[in-house]
Scaffold this motif. Structure first.
Motif, mmCIF file in Angstrom:
data_model
loop_
_atom_site.group_PDB
_atom_site.id
_atom_site.type_symbol
_atom_site.label_atom_id
_atom_site.label_comp_id
_atom_site.label_asym_id
_atom_site.label_seq_id
_atom_site.Cartn_x
_atom_site.Cartn_y
_atom_site.Cartn_z
ATOM 1 N N VAL A 4 45.013 -5.465 44.258
ATOM 2 C CA VAL A 4 45.843 -6.666 44.254
ATOM 3 C C VAL A 4 45.703 -7.323 42.890
ATOM 4 O O VAL A 4 44.602 -7.653 42.462
ATOM 5 N N LEU A 48 49.547 -3.882 44.427
ATOM 6 C CA LEU A 48 50.397 -5.060 44.622
ATOM 7 C C LEU A 48 50.333 -5.817 43.308
ATOM 8 O O LEU A 48 49.272 -6.293 42.909
ATOM 9 N N ILE A 77 54.017 -2.114 44.429
ATOM 10 C CA ILE A 77 54.892 -3.099 45.070
ATOM 11 C C ILE A 77 54.797 -4.356 44.224
ATOM 12 O O ILE A 77 53.707 -4.885 44.010
ATOM 13 N N LEU A 79 55.261 -8.245 43.472
ATOM 14 C CA LEU A 79 55.310 -9.558 44.117
ATOM 15 C C LEU A 79 55.561 -10.566 43.014
ATOM 16 O O LEU A 79 54.724 -10.731 42.128
ATOM 17 N N HIS A 97 59.584 -4.307 46.376
ATOM 18 C CA HIS A 97 59.339 -5.635 45.810
ATOM 19 C C HIS A 97 59.516 -6.688 46.892
ATOM 20 O O HIS A 97 60.229 -6.478 47.869
ATOM 21 N N LEU A 107 55.292 -8.125 53.979
ATOM 22 C CA LEU A 107 54.287 -7.543 53.092
ATOM 23 C C LEU A 107 53.489 -6.469 53.825
ATOM 24 O O LEU A 107 53.333 -5.357 53.326
ATOM 25 N N VAL A 111 53.252 -2.514 52.910
ATOM 26 C CA VAL A 111 51.966 -1.905 52.560
ATOM 27 C C VAL A 111 51.696 -0.712 53.472
ATOM 28 O O VAL A 111 51.351 0.379 53.008
#
Length: 124
Positions: A4, A48, A77, A79, A97, A107, A111
């Motif tokens: 993340v 992310l 992905i 964010l 996205h 989300l 994921v």
């Protein structure tokens, strides 16, 4: 394992806690430079990625990561609060996205989908 990457400490912590509660192993980074360092020795299965960050933004991180063959295939992905998040995500080769603020269920669904093994439809 999910990496993340977000410069907002509240978002970074919240995302990490939510994903950990769902059973995902998490690694955190506050900018693209930290994220590059966290790719080794055990590469994540998913990233992310926030795009707008100090030190090294998501664009530069994605470009540098994609230049390394061992990491080039890791799905991303994006964010972002950027209104053009869709086109920007496509530009860096992201698999998906979400615009901030996003729905938690969206989300988690994205994921899970990105981490599930592909289905072999050739044998159906």
């Amino acid at each position: 394992m999910v990496l993340v990457v977000d410069d907002d400490p509240d978002i970074l912590e919240a995302l990490s806690e939510i994903l950990e509660a769902e059973g995902f192993e998490i690694r955190r980074a506050r900018n693209g430079k930290e994220a590059l360092e966290r790719l080794e020795p055990d590469p994540p299965h998913l990233i992310l990625l926030d795009l707008m960050m100090p030190v090294m933004d998501g664009w530069e991180f994605a470009q540098r990561m994609r230049q390394k063959p061992a990491f080039a295939g890791i799905p991303i992905i994006v964010l972002s609060a950027d209104r053009n998040v869709g086109s920007k995500a496509k530009d860096i080769g992201a698999m998906g996205h979400l615009a901030k603020p996003f729905e938690l269920n969206d989300l988690l669904s994205m994921v899970r989908q990105s981490l599930s093994p592909p289905v072999d439809t050739s044998r159906v």
